[in-house]
Design a protein around this motif. Sequence first.
Motif, short mmCIF file in Angstrom:
data_model
loop_
_atom_site.label_atom_id
_atom_site.label_comp_id
_atom_site.label_asym_id
_atom_site.label_seq_id
_atom_site.Cartn_x
_atom_site.Cartn_y
_atom_site.Cartn_z
N PRO A 1 -22.27 -20.42 39.09
CA PRO A 1 -21.47 -19.92 37.96
C PRO A 1 -21.63 -20.76 36.70
CG PRO A 1 -20.18 -19.89 39.99
CD PRO A 1 -21.46 -20.61 40.31
N MET A 2 -21.71 -22.08 36.87
CA MET A 2 -21.89 -22.95 35.70
C MET A 2 -23.26 -22.72 35.06
SD MET A 2 -20.15 -26.59 36.80
CE MET A 2 -21.09 -26.81 38.31
N LEU A 3 -24.29 -22.57 35.92
CA LEU A 3 -25.64 -22.34 35.41
C LEU A 3 -25.73 -21.01 34.67
CD1 LEU A 3 -28.63 -23.22 35.29
CD2 LEU A 3 -28.95 -22.05 37.48
N GLY A 4 -25.21 -19.95 35.29
CA GLY A 4 -25.26 -18.62 34.67
C GLY A 4 -24.50 -18.58 33.36
N SER A 5 -23.32 -19.21 33.33
CA SER A 5 -22.51 -19.22 32.11
C SER A 5 -23.20 -20.02 31.01
CB SER A 5 -21.13 -19.83 32.41
OG SER A 5 -20.45 -19.08 33.40
N PHE A 6 -23.79 -21.18 31.37
CA PHE A 6 -24.46 -22.02 30.39
C PHE A 6 -25.66 -21.29 29.77
CE2 PHE A 6 -27.96 -24.96 29.46
CZ PHE A 6 -27.38 -25.71 28.45
N ILE A 7 -26.48 -20.68 30.61
CA ILE A 7 -27.67 -19.98 30.11
C ILE A 7 -27.27 -18.85 29.16
CG2 ILE A 7 -29.61 -18.49 30.77
CD1 ILE A 7 -30.12 -21.37 31.45
N TYR A 8 -26.23 -18.10 29.53
CA TYR A 8 -25.82 -16.97 28.69
C TYR A 8 -25.26 -17.44 27.35
CZ TYR A 8 -23.14 -13.03 26.93
OH TYR A 8 -22.62 -12.04 26.13
N TYR A 9 -24.32 -18.38 27.38
CA TYR A 9 -23.67 -18.81 26.15
C TYR A 9 -24.60 -19.65 25.26
CZ TYR A 9 -19.14 -17.07 27.68
OH TYR A 9 -18.10 -16.27 28.07
N ARG A 10 -25.55 -20.35 25.89
CA ARG A 10 -26.44 -21.21 25.10
C ARG A 10 -27.64 -20.45 24.55
NH1 ARG A 10 -28.96 -23.64 22.12
NH2 ARG A 10 -29.62 -25.83 22.10
N PHE A 11 -28.19 -19.50 25.33
CA PHE A 11 -29.44 -18.86 24.93
C PHE A 11 -29.34 -17.35 24.75
CE2 PHE A 11 -30.58 -22.65 27.42
CZ PHE A 11 -31.29 -23.36 26.46
N GLY A 12 -28.28 -16.71 25.27
CA GLY A 12 -28.13 -15.27 25.10
C GLY A 12 -28.66 -14.48 26.29
N GLN B 1 -27.21 -22.24 54.70
CA GLN B 1 -25.81 -22.10 54.28
C GLN B 1 -25.41 -23.23 53.35
OE1 GLN B 1 -24.03 -19.51 54.71
NE2 GLN B 1 -25.51 -18.48 56.06
N SER B 2 -25.93 -24.43 53.57
CA SER B 2 -25.63 -25.55 52.67
C SER B 2 -26.18 -25.27 51.28
CB SER B 2 -26.22 -26.85 53.22
OG SER B 2 -25.63 -27.18 54.46
N MET B 3 -27.40 -24.73 51.23
CA MET B 3 -28.01 -24.38 49.95
C MET B 3 -27.17 -23.34 49.22
SD MET B 3 -31.79 -22.78 49.19
CE MET B 3 -31.40 -21.24 50.01
N MET B 4 -26.71 -22.32 49.94
CA MET B 4 -25.90 -21.28 49.32
C MET B 4 -24.55 -21.83 48.85
SD MET B 4 -26.81 -18.05 51.82
CE MET B 4 -25.86 -16.87 50.84
N ALA B 5 -23.98 -22.77 49.62
CA ALA B 5 -22.71 -23.37 49.23
C ALA B 5 -22.86 -24.18 47.94
CB ALA B 5 -22.19 -24.27 50.35
N ILE B 6 -23.97 -24.90 47.83
CA ILE B 6 -24.23 -25.66 46.61
C ILE B 6 -24.31 -24.73 45.40
CG2 ILE B 6 -25.98 -27.05 45.41
CD1 ILE B 6 -26.59 -28.34 48.15
N PHE B 7 -24.98 -23.60 45.57
CA PHE B 7 -25.12 -22.67 44.46
C PHE B 7 -23.81 -21.93 44.17
CE2 PHE B 7 -29.69 -23.28 44.86
CZ PHE B 7 -30.08 -23.23 43.53
N MET B 8 -22.90 -21.87 45.13
CA MET B 8 -21.59 -21.27 44.85
C MET B 8 -20.85 -22.09 43.81
SD MET B 8 -20.05 -19.82 48.45
CE MET B 8 -18.55 -19.32 47.62
N ILE B 9 -21.13 -23.39 43.76
CA ILE B 9 -20.51 -24.26 42.76
C ILE B 9 -21.34 -24.33 41.49
CG2 ILE B 9 -19.82 -26.64 42.25
CD1 ILE B 9 -19.06 -26.98 45.13
N LEU B 10 -22.66 -24.55 41.66
CA LEU B 10 -23.53 -24.73 40.50
C LEU B 10 -23.90 -23.40 39.84
CD1 LEU B 10 -26.00 -27.47 41.83
CD2 LEU B 10 -23.88 -27.76 40.51
#
Length: 419
Positions: free
Chosen positions: A164-175, A153-162
């Motif tokens: 969206p930022m990771l997904g948005s960065f990958i899409y806008y930076r690389f397509g 659950q701690s791992m999933m909570a960390i990814f709840m924050i990171l």
Amino acid sequence: MSQANAQSEPTMRSFFANRFVQTIMLSGILLQIGIWIRNFAILLYVTDMTNNDPYSLSLISVAEFAPIFIFSFIGGAFADRWRPKLTMVWCDLLSAASVFVILITLYMGSWKAIFFATLVSSILSQFSQPSNMKLFKVHVPASQMQLGMSMFQSMMAIFMILGPMLGSFIYYRFGIETAVAIMGACFLLSALVLTFLPKDMKEDTSEPRTTHIFTEMGQGFRYVLRNRMLVILGGCFAVAGLAIGLISPLGIFLVTEQLGLEKSSLQWFMAANGAAMIIGGGVTMAFAKKISPQAMLTVGMAVSAATFAMLGVTHLVWLALLMQFISGLVMPAIQIGISTLILGNAEESFVGRVNGILTPLFMGSMVITMSLAGTIKASFSLESIYLTSALLFVIGVGIMVPSLKMKSAPIPQPSSELK
């Protein structure tokens, strides 16, 4: 003797020395990266391609949640039949294959097939997730079960924050093509990591299986109905789903109408909730050995009832943020308590079916109130809706109270060698 039994007293060191834990955590991290890139890259891509068409955006949610209703119990029943390690490896391989098929269609100019990647991945997870729980029951001692659930659950909570930022960065930076390729690579790497799990125990083939899959489904329902703790947990699931579904679509109205803020301020409430979940996961880990899972779940629901009631009546921004933080703080206790109770009260041969029965109870009731939330909002005040949600959590606490005097069924110690 397996590593899981190496020490009678659970410690953080002995927990992480367990090769199963090392392998399953690494696989989980890879899957979380792939899933969050999938969730946000596809969401942003569809938004760009359809000019914010709400119908197209809703199809993404349908692709994510519909398989839970349709395949959760079916997947759980088959997970009880199949070898769990092999099932998980094949699910990741098939998810990767579907992603690379989508990548080919994108290069050919057909973007609408992107929904297919989300749908296939969500369907396969309904077969993989119960197999994960079965292996957890086999390879992790009872004394470390809540610690293990806390780590996940701690791992999933960390990814709840990171995430969206990771997904948005990958899409806008690389397509989108690169995002989809990374997604597929994550599924492939997870499958590779899972091959290092201990071998599945060989089933006794001297007596071939004679029961039909539908017969085994019926056995699963009867098994749950005969177990008082699982019946109580099912009632708690349904009520909690109704409560969460009622208010989850209304966060934007809480921010704009109740607190008089801009819509963009919602991100700070989500960030407060996510940060609190990370802290809550650590706190829950510290108390995992000192409190029963049913007490953990009951306390979590009681605190949630108080925070939701306060969110419904306050007009103070700082108090609303504090309540959002406290709500996130106890969420890991609720999730860990639920997972531990399922594993602690279901025999290994029924883990998949029990999970497949209880999960749709939560998701189904949540979607019912989510679908009605807009209509309810048009007829009732935001304050009354949040207070109703709090009342539902109070009912959930009442359902759980009788279980506080009950002991979970003993969990068999790991029986396979960690090679």
